[in-house]
Design a protein around this motif. Structure first.
Motif, short mmCIF file in Angstrom:
data_model
loop_
_atom_site.label_atom_id
_atom_site.label_comp_id
_atom_site.label_asym_id
_atom_site.label_seq_id
_atom_site.Cartn_x
_atom_site.Cartn_y
_atom_site.Cartn_z
N THR A 2 1.08 -1.18 -0.10
CA THR A 2 0.10 0.47 0.01
C THR A 2 0.60 1.46 0.16
O THR A 2 2.44 0.93 0.21
N ARG A 3 0.13 2.17 0.07
CA ARG A 3 0.94 3.31 -0.01
C ARG A 3 -0.35 4.92 -0.03
O ARG A 3 -0.90 4.54 0.06
N HIS A 4 0.32 5.74 0.68
CA HIS A 4 -0.91 6.78 1.43
C HIS A 4 0.05 8.11 0.09
O HIS A 4 0.94 8.44 0.03
N VAL A 5 -1.41 8.45 -0.58
CA VAL A 5 -1.73 10.05 -1.08
C VAL A 5 -1.94 10.90 -0.15
O VAL A 5 -3.18 10.63 -0.11
N GLN A 6 -1.60 12.18 -0.66
CA GLN A 6 -2.18 13.46 -0.43
C GLN A 6 -3.00 13.86 -1.56
O GLN A 6 -2.22 14.12 -2.94
N TYR A 7 -3.64 14.48 -0.68
CA TYR A 7 -4.71 15.85 -2.28
C TYR A 7 -5.48 16.78 -1.26
O TYR A 7 -5.56 16.80 -0.16
N ALA A 8 -5.08 18.25 -2.49
CA ALA A 8 -5.43 19.10 -1.94
C ALA A 8 -6.40 19.36 -1.76
O ALA A 8 -7.24 18.80 -3.12
N LYS A 9 -7.13 20.85 -1.18
CA LYS A 9 -8.31 20.64 -1.76
C LYS A 9 -9.05 21.15 -2.86
O LYS A 9 -8.01 21.49 -3.59
N GLY A 10 -9.36 20.41 -3.70
CA GLY A 10 -10.23 20.46 -5.01
C GLY A 10 -9.73 19.47 -5.94
O GLY A 10 -10.06 19.83 -6.57
N GLY A 11 -8.72 18.71 -5.24
CA GLY A 11 -8.42 18.26 -6.05
C GLY A 11 -8.90 16.94 -6.80
O GLY A 11 -9.68 16.58 -6.07
N TYR A 12 -8.85 16.46 -7.35
CA TYR A 12 -9.07 15.48 -7.85
C TYR A 12 -7.96 13.68 -7.99
O TYR A 12 -7.45 13.63 -8.48
#
Length: 222
Positions: free
Chosen positions: A31-41
């Motif tokens: 597994t890996r963890h991925v960060q998304y910014a507000k509004g990102g898809y």
């Protein structure tokens, strides 16, 4: 990743797996963890999905646009929600929806092929994970069936009353809070060309029970 074990142990995917075993299982699954910014898809409509995810922190939503460009909210997502579970299991099927972060959001991405692969050690926790995955897919199918049941109701009033009844049943309360505002519910259950022109009120008729917005909140009903 250890800081999110408390979130993962309460999810359906890791049900029945001891918290101290989860970290080792995550490594086994690559597994890996991925960060998304507000509004990102996280997923865009038309994407092919090979990994599914679990939200570790933040909120998101599954959305799409109709032919007139109107935004339709499919579901609201929070910590512990799964993303792309059915899509990952569908061979080369393109996503019919977009999943968007409503705030900074962290997702645990899990390769679907690693879930199917037999663990080299033949550990019971991996078998339990696969059973849990199948249960999640089955439950999502039942949720879809309930939503179709709402959509098949002949009138707007019956569609929304059916939805509210299901929320009341799930929360086991006569006064209950809905997970989205009334406009969003309307778009969820009926996204044709109708524009809501006034407050959403239901008045009792003979042999029926009235459903009214609670006086203290636009998301509470009684």
């Amino acid at each position: 990743m250890n800081e999110y074990i408390d979130t993962l142990k309460d999810t359906s995917l890791f049900s029945g797996i001891e918290p101290q075993e989860i970290d080792g299982l995550l490594k086994c699954l690559s597994t890996r963890h991925v960060q998304y910014a507000k509004g990102g898809y996280i997923i865009e409509e038309g994407d092919k999905v090979y990994d599914f995810g679990i939200i570790l922190s933040g909120h998101g939503r599954a959305i799409k646009w109709d032919s007139s460009g109107r935004l339709i909210i499919i579901s609201l997502l929070k910590a512990g929600s799964e993303i792309g579970v059915i899509l990952a299991a569908s061979l080369d099927h393109k996503s019919p929806v977009t999943v968007q972060a409503q705030e900074d959001l962290l997702v645990l991405q899990i390769p679907f092929e690693r879930v199917l692969a037999r663990c080299e050690r033949g550990c019971p926790r991996h078998d339990r994970l696969l059973r849990n995955y199948i249960n999640i897919v089955a439950e999502k199918g039942l949720v879809l069936h309930e939503r179709i049941d709402c959509l098949l109701r002949p009138t707007i009033r019956e569609k929304i009353l059916t939805y509210l009844w299901r929320v009341s049943r799930d929360q086991q309360k006569r006064t209950f809070t809905i997970p989205m505002n009334r406009n969003a519910i309307f778009m969820r259950l009926y996204y044709g060309g109708f524009e809501k022109s006034g407050p959403l009120f239901f008045y009792p008729t003979q042999g029926t029970t009235g459903v009214y917005p609670h006086r203290d909140s636009s998301r509470q009903f009684e």
